[in-house]
Design a protein around this motif. Structure first.
Motif, short mmCIF file in Angstrom:
data_model
loop_
_atom_site.label_atom_id
_atom_site.label_comp_id
_atom_site.label_asym_id
_atom_site.label_seq_id
_atom_site.Cartn_x
_atom_site.Cartn_y
_atom_site.Cartn_z
N THR A 38 6.30 -61.96 -5.41
CA THR A 38 5.07 -62.30 -6.14
C THR A 38 5.24 -63.50 -7.06
OG1 THR A 38 5.63 -60.72 -7.90
CG2 THR A 38 4.24 -59.91 -6.10
N ASN A 42 1.70 -65.22 -7.66
CA ASN A 42 1.14 -64.37 -8.71
C ASN A 42 1.59 -64.71 -10.13
OD1 ASN A 42 1.47 -62.25 -6.13
ND2 ASN A 42 -0.51 -62.20 -7.14
N TRP A 43 2.83 -64.34 -10.50
CA TRP A 43 3.15 -64.44 -11.92
C TRP A 43 3.43 -65.86 -12.41
CZ3 TRP A 43 8.24 -65.89 -12.78
CH2 TRP A 43 9.21 -65.52 -11.84
N HIS A 120 -4.09 -54.27 -6.25
CA HIS A 120 -5.47 -53.83 -6.43
C HIS A 120 -6.34 -54.40 -5.32
CE1 HIS A 120 -9.06 -52.49 -8.53
NE2 HIS A 120 -9.56 -53.72 -8.48
N GLN A 123 -4.66 -56.46 -2.66
CA GLN A 123 -4.07 -57.74 -3.04
C GLN A 123 -3.20 -57.57 -4.27
OE1 GLN A 123 -7.29 -60.53 -3.64
NE2 GLN A 123 -7.26 -61.18 -1.52
N TRP A 124 -2.16 -58.41 -4.35
CA TRP A 124 -1.34 -58.44 -5.55
C TRP A 124 -2.00 -59.36 -6.57
CZ3 TRP A 124 2.29 -55.12 -6.62
CH2 TRP A 124 2.92 -54.43 -5.57
N ARG A 125 -2.01 -58.93 -7.82
CA ARG A 125 -2.64 -59.70 -8.88
C ARG A 125 -1.70 -59.79 -10.08
NH1 ARG A 125 -8.05 -60.11 -7.48
NH2 ARG A 125 -8.77 -58.57 -5.96
N LEU A 127 -1.52 -60.47 -14.43
CA LEU A 127 -2.28 -60.44 -15.67
C LEU A 127 -1.34 -60.72 -16.84
CD1 LEU A 127 -4.89 -59.67 -17.32
CD2 LEU A 127 -3.99 -57.33 -17.33
#
Length: 229
Positions: A38, A42-43, A120, A123-125, A127
């Motif tokens: 990810t 993502n991150w 979620h 899909q990978w998210r 925050l």
């Protein structure tokens, strides 16, 4: 200025979570696979977006290079907050959740930004959950932000005229948190202190917090705003 703030309406988990160093993880472990898979989608983008918002808000108005290269964003450690399940090939995670603590050089300092990675709607998210080394959980962290930031606005805006022309929204941002003392077991403290730093127009405002765990499991905190740099 000292602010006594009542405890949250609901109990807050205070036991310190156990983060695992990324370097110590076996590459095939689910947590290592999730962090690795990810990173780019993502991150790392979450870290870039947060630092871009700091640039727009004039956190470091005299910084000449505010670019954030993804290769310079590094995961320090991570916490598996929900069980991670890998795909059959072992190269990707199918579900789970983890809090990844990262460090990135930006405008003359290493910035620690903590990102929650979760699955979620297939899909990978990512925050942005917090900054720095705070021991507070997500609920207490947000309570402190919501109750303290409005009281700091006059202080943060005191010197903002010098950069308002370039950064019209230079209202300040929380840029760091650190634990300064602790009483009791590190995994289950009874009282601990933290210093949080808000930065506006290049000036830091340190704010000291004393967190005290109550018999019902909630946490009461007291606030002292220090002199600005």
């Amino acid at each position: 200025m000292i602010i006594q703030t009542p405890e949250p309406a609901a109990p807050v988990q205070t036991a310190a979570p156990i983060f695992r160093s990324i370097e110590s993880l076996d590459p095939s472990e689910p947590l290592a696979v999730l962090v690795r898979a990810t990173a780019d989608p993502n991150w790392k983008p979450v870290v870039q977006q947060l630092l871009a918002s700091w640039t727009a808000m004039g956190v470091a108005p005299d910084c000449t290079d505010t670019t954030v290269n993804a290769d310079n964003i590094r995961a320090l450690d991570a916490l598996e907050t929900l069980p991670i399940v890998l795909a059959a090939d072992g190269e990707r995670a199918e579900r789970g959740e983890a809090l990844v603590r990262t460090v990135t050089p930006w405008c003359g300092a290493d910035r620690r930004i903590n990102v929650l990675i979760f699955f979620h709607n297939s899909q990978w998210r990512g925050l942005n959950l917090s900054v720095g080394g705070t021991m507070t959980g997500a609920r207490l962290y947000m309570d402190i932000l919501q109750q303290t930031t409005p009281r700091l606005i006059p202080v943060l805006n005191a010197d903002s005229q010098s950069c308002n022309a370039r950064f019209p929204q230079s209202g300040g941002r929380l840029t760091n948190t650190e634990v300064t003392s602790l009483t009791g077991d590190v995994a289950d403290p009874t009282t601990w202190s933290e210093r949080w730093t808000w930065t506006a127009c290049g000036k830091d405002t340190p704010v000291d917090f004393v967190m005290t765990v109550q018999p019902d499991g909630s946490t009461r905190f007291a606030v002292t705003v220090q002199a600005r740099d």
